[in-house]
Design a protein around this motif. Structure first.
Motif, short mmCIF file in Angstrom:
data_model
loop_
_atom_site.label_atom_id
_atom_site.label_comp_id
_atom_site.label_asym_id
_atom_site.label_seq_id
_atom_site.Cartn_x
_atom_site.Cartn_y
_atom_site.Cartn_z
N GLU A 182 10.27 -20.13 35.49
CA GLU A 182 10.26 -20.78 36.79
C GLU A 182 10.23 -22.31 36.68
OE1 GLU A 182 6.76 -18.85 38.57
OE2 GLU A 182 8.15 -17.67 39.79
N PRO A 183 11.29 -22.91 36.16
CA PRO A 183 11.31 -24.37 35.97
C PRO A 183 11.65 -25.13 37.25
CG PRO A 183 13.35 -23.41 35.18
CD PRO A 183 12.51 -22.27 35.63
N TYR A 184 10.71 -25.13 38.18
CA TYR A 184 10.92 -25.77 39.48
C TYR A 184 10.93 -27.29 39.39
CZ TYR A 184 10.07 -21.48 42.20
OH TYR A 184 10.15 -20.24 42.75
N LYS A 185 10.07 -27.84 38.56
CA LYS A 185 9.83 -29.28 38.61
C LYS A 185 9.46 -29.79 37.23
CE LYS A 185 7.02 -32.64 41.21
NZ LYS A 185 5.95 -32.79 42.23
N GLY A 186 10.05 -30.93 36.84
CA GLY A 186 9.68 -31.54 35.58
C GLY A 186 10.86 -31.71 34.64
N VAL A 246 22.30 -24.84 34.06
CA VAL A 246 22.97 -24.37 35.27
C VAL A 246 22.15 -23.29 35.95
CG1 VAL A 246 25.00 -23.13 36.12
CG2 VAL A 246 25.28 -24.98 34.45
N GLN A 247 21.63 -22.34 35.17
CA GLN A 247 20.85 -21.26 35.76
C GLN A 247 19.54 -21.80 36.35
OE1 GLN A 247 22.27 -18.12 35.74
NE2 GLN A 247 20.74 -17.66 37.27
N SER A 248 18.95 -22.82 35.74
CA SER A 248 17.74 -23.44 36.28
C SER A 248 18.02 -24.05 37.64
CB SER A 248 17.22 -24.52 35.32
OG SER A 248 16.81 -23.96 34.09
N GLU A 249 19.17 -24.72 37.76
CA GLU A 249 19.55 -25.32 39.03
C GLU A 249 19.75 -24.25 40.11
OE1 GLU A 249 23.26 -27.23 41.33
OE2 GLU A 249 23.23 -25.50 40.01
N LYS A 250 20.42 -23.15 39.73
CA LYS A 250 20.61 -22.04 40.68
C LYS A 250 19.28 -21.47 41.12
CE LYS A 250 25.12 -20.39 39.02
NZ LYS A 250 25.82 -19.24 38.37
N PHE A 251 18.35 -21.34 40.17
CA PHE A 251 17.04 -20.76 40.47
C PHE A 251 16.29 -21.63 41.47
CE2 PHE A 251 12.49 -20.47 39.58
CZ PHE A 251 12.28 -19.11 39.70
N LYS A 299 17.52 -23.84 43.63
CA LYS A 299 18.16 -23.79 44.95
C LYS A 299 17.87 -22.48 45.66
CE LYS A 299 21.94 -27.09 44.28
NZ LYS A 299 23.41 -27.28 44.25
N ALA A 300 17.88 -21.38 44.90
CA ALA A 300 17.64 -20.06 45.50
C ALA A 300 16.24 -19.94 46.06
CB ALA A 300 17.87 -18.96 44.46
N HIS A 301 15.30 -20.72 45.52
CA HIS A 301 13.92 -20.65 45.98
C HIS A 301 13.54 -21.84 46.85
CE1 HIS A 301 13.93 -17.72 42.71
NE2 HIS A 301 12.88 -17.19 43.27
N GLY A 302 14.54 -22.52 47.39
CA GLY A 302 14.28 -23.60 48.34
C GLY A 302 13.76 -24.88 47.74
N GLY A 303 13.94 -25.06 46.44
CA GLY A 303 13.44 -26.27 45.80
C GLY A 303 14.46 -27.39 45.81
N ARG A 304 14.10 -28.51 45.24
CA ARG A 304 14.97 -29.69 45.20
C ARG A 304 15.42 -29.92 43.77
NH1 ARG A 304 14.78 -33.46 49.23
NH2 ARG A 304 14.92 -35.15 47.72
N ILE A 305 16.73 -29.93 43.57
CA ILE A 305 17.28 -30.12 42.23
C ILE A 305 16.88 -31.47 41.65
CG2 ILE A 305 19.47 -31.04 43.05
CD1 ILE A 305 18.90 -28.80 39.99
N ARG A 306 16.63 -32.46 42.51
CA ARG A 306 16.26 -33.78 42.01
C ARG A 306 14.84 -33.81 41.43
NH1 ARG A 306 18.72 -37.87 46.68
NH2 ARG A 306 20.91 -37.19 46.47
N ASN A 307 14.10 -32.72 41.60
CA ASN A 307 12.75 -32.67 41.05
C ASN A 307 12.74 -32.33 39.56
OD1 ASN A 307 11.55 -33.30 43.47
ND2 ASN A 307 11.17 -31.18 44.05
N ILE A 308 13.93 -32.05 39.00
CA ILE A 308 13.99 -31.77 37.57
C ILE A 308 14.87 -32.81 36.89
CG2 ILE A 308 13.69 -29.28 37.92
CD1 ILE A 308 16.68 -28.97 37.20
N SER A 309 14.60 -33.04 35.62
CA SER A 309 15.45 -33.90 34.79
C SER A 309 15.85 -33.11 33.56
CB SER A 309 14.72 -35.19 34.41
OG SER A 309 13.45 -34.92 33.86
N ILE A 310 17.08 -33.28 33.16
CA ILE A 310 17.68 -32.46 32.11
C ILE A 310 17.80 -33.25 30.81
CG2 ILE A 310 19.77 -31.24 31.43
CD1 ILE A 310 18.28 -29.87 33.69
N GLY A 315 27.18 -31.26 39.89
CA GLY A 315 26.46 -32.45 40.32
C GLY A 315 25.14 -32.66 39.60
N ILE A 316 24.99 -32.10 38.41
CA ILE A 316 23.75 -32.25 37.63
C ILE A 316 23.91 -33.44 36.69
CG2 ILE A 316 22.14 -31.15 36.03
CD1 ILE A 316 23.11 -28.45 37.02
#
Length: 560
Positions: free
Chosen positions: A241-245, A259-264, A266-277, A298-299
């Motif tokens: 569950e890599p939502y943030k960080g 890619v799968q982290s980003e999908k996860f 978005k699917a759970h209503g989170g913000r992709i900008r809360n993670i850094s790759i 767009g990552i």
């Protein structure tokens, strides 16, 4: 370190790259592709129930498009053709996105459709006129189409700093059949990829991911270097569950974990900008695939690094301490330059053997975790039990330090290499983490060897229900409101003291147990009496036969 990707999966026979010569009737027509795409866009296709369907079932047109594109490669090797196709798909995507904004700006009297800043402000790649898809499509039948594509790729890289060094610029080479290239442009041109509607349906994501998987299959062993099957990635992501960080993969291949982290999220209503790759890859062509795979979604990919020496010899993220690590390193890699790294700071739990990098990778992951970080990664089954060359001692110390949280035994044939059985390790730096219940001195074992569904005669996929069952078991075990219960032959929560009794072996089958035989003792004894009676009779007949053979041999002068 040798220039090779850290995505190897062992050995698999390479598929025959030769294809039959193309016939007019063999190629799926543009109209067929358009019709299929249109139907897919209008109505969501029906699928079988989750418990009977692999979780990466395609949605219709991807397979049709793949078959048409694959026929166009004729005798070209899949490893070479992969970049011809995927780079063109990427070019079509950014051109579609550009043209949609371009058309909207043309309708506004106060806007200039050729103003570069209009696109940058919308996070759209700037595409010069001669690099736009309609220009290439109009010239697809010309002999110089290869030079035109190379020029288009070069101009896009010049205009978009984040794409520098990413795109292939070798379409003009004599070995690439220009007639086939023109037909491929026509084929890719039949699908909308970068416009708003296509983005909302993730048309490009589906095509790109499907093609990556098909190329991995076509390439056999080499395919595993850049592609981890979707169901494995999804399982890792659903558990962590890599939502943030900060998310890190030091052997990132084509970027599937990201890619799968980003999908996860978005699917759970989170913000992709809360993670850094953050990532690293040692194969330059695979690194390019990763950068494109992230760019089309767009990552941000600036922290995806490449060097030919690899993560062990030249760690591009030495100071990184990640919140999440997801990885699928090569199994049992013997060529990892371990002899150069005997005193490395990462070997906190013991120096890994020079002939096998498994515990070098495990310690590399642990080294890069933050104080509360968690890691999930794929390993060969040998990592759970091997005592060779200091591996047993390293595993013991890692378990004693209470870093191992969960081990999952996987079914066979999940990867594009069917030879090496594999498992998942989950490591946590803080098992006392107050976000969840205190799991100190406990390890969860899950035996998933009997799960999955055969997608074809060589490949198995975990279904959505399989992934949900494993994930829910782990989350229930970890939760403060735990309703977890051991299930014989599937899962068992074990104290570290019990693992010590088993010689620090982490194979789930040792702990989950077996169901008792429902037959009562009387039935068992009755069966044994019958079997022993039959054996007694057979032994007697055997002795009789032996005497007869000896007697007959004596008659002809051969006494035994």
């Amino acid at each position: 370190m040798a220039k090779k990707s850290y995505r190897g999966r062992g050995h698999l026979k390479k598929s025959d790259a030769r294809k039959p010569s193309i016939k007019k009737d063999d190629v799926v027509s543009s109209q067929d592709i358009k019709k299929t795409t249109s139907r897919t866009a209008v109505k969501k296709p029906r699928t079988k129930s989750k418990d009977k369907t692999p979780n990466d079932t395609n949605l219709g047109f991807e397979e049709k498009m793949w078959k048409a594109a694959d026929k166009l490669r004729s005798n070209m090797d899949a490893a070479e053709y992969k970049h011809v196709v995927l780079d063109l798909i990427f070019l079509k995507y950014i051109s579609d996105a550009f043209i949609e904004v371009h058309e909207s700006l043309k309708k506004k009297s106060d806007s200039d459709p050729e103003d570069r800043d209009e696109y940058i402000s919308r996070r759209i790649f700037w595409v010069p006129k001669k690099a736009r898809w309609n220009h290439l499509s109009d010239n697809a039948k010309k002999p110089e189409i290869g030079e035109m594509i190379d020029s288009a790729m070069d101009s896009i890289e010049r205009e978009n700093a984040s794409l520098q060094g990413v795109l292939q610029k070798n379409y003009a080479r004599p070995s690439l059949n220009k007639q086939r290239l023109g037909e491929l442009i026509d084929l890719i041109g039949t699908i909308g990829l970068g416009d708003k509607k296509s983005k909302s349906q993730d048309v490009l994501g589906r095509v790109y991911e499907y093609f990556l998987g098909q190329f991995a299959d076509a390439e056999g062993k080499k395919g595993g270097q850049f592609y981890t099957p979707r169901s494995i990635v999804q399982l890792l992501v659903e558990i962590l569950e890599p939502y943030k960080g900060r998310i890190f993969d030091p052997c990132c291949g084509s970027g599937g974990m990201f890619v799968q982290s980003e999908k996860f999220i978005k699917a759970h209503g989170g913000r992709i900008r809360n993670i850094s790759i953050y990532g690293q890859e040692s194969n330059p062509t695979t690194w390019r695939l990763c950068r494109m795979n992230l760019a089309i979604r767009g990552i941000e990919s600036n922290m995806i690094k490449w060097n030919g020496q690899g993560s062990f010899v030249k760690d591009e993220h030495k100071d990184l301490r990640a919140n999440f690590i997801l990885a699928n390193p090569p199994f049992n890699d013997s060529d990892w330059s371990g002899d150069q790294l005997q005193d490395d700071v990462r070997w906190k739990y013991g120096v890994p053997p020079t002939g096998n990098a498994n515990f070098a990778w495990i310690q590399h992951f642990i080294h890069h975790l933050s104080p509360s970080g968690t890691a999930g990664f794929v390993m060969s089954n040998g990592s759970m039990s091997s005592d060779m060359s200091n591996e047993g001692e390293i595993r013991q110390k890692i378990v004693e330090r209470d870093l191992v949280e969960c081990v999952v035994a996987l079914p066979t044939q999940l990867f594009y290499n069917t030879q090496i059985p594999s498992c998942l390790w989950f490591v946590s730096k803080d098992k006392k983490n107050h976000q969840f219940r205190d799991r100190q001195k406990q390890v969860l074992f899950i035996d998933a060897r009997n799960m999955g569904m055969m997608r074809d005669r060589r490949h198995r996929d975990l279904t959505d229900d399989d992934i949900a069952k494993i994930t829910n078991t782990y989350h229930s075990w970890r939760s403060k409101k735990s309703k977890y219960k051991d299930v014989v032959e599937f899962c068992k929560s074990v104290q570290i003291s019990d693992i010590e009794k088993h010689g620090w072996v982490l194979t789930p089958g040792r702990y989950v147990g077996f169901k008792e035989d429902d037959e009562n003792t009387d039935v068992f004894e009755e069966k044994m009496k019958k079997l022993t009676a039959e054996l007694t009779t057979q032994f007697q007949e055997g002795k009789k036969l032996e005497r007869e053979i000896k007697k007959n041999l004596t008659k002809i002068g051969f006494k035994i």
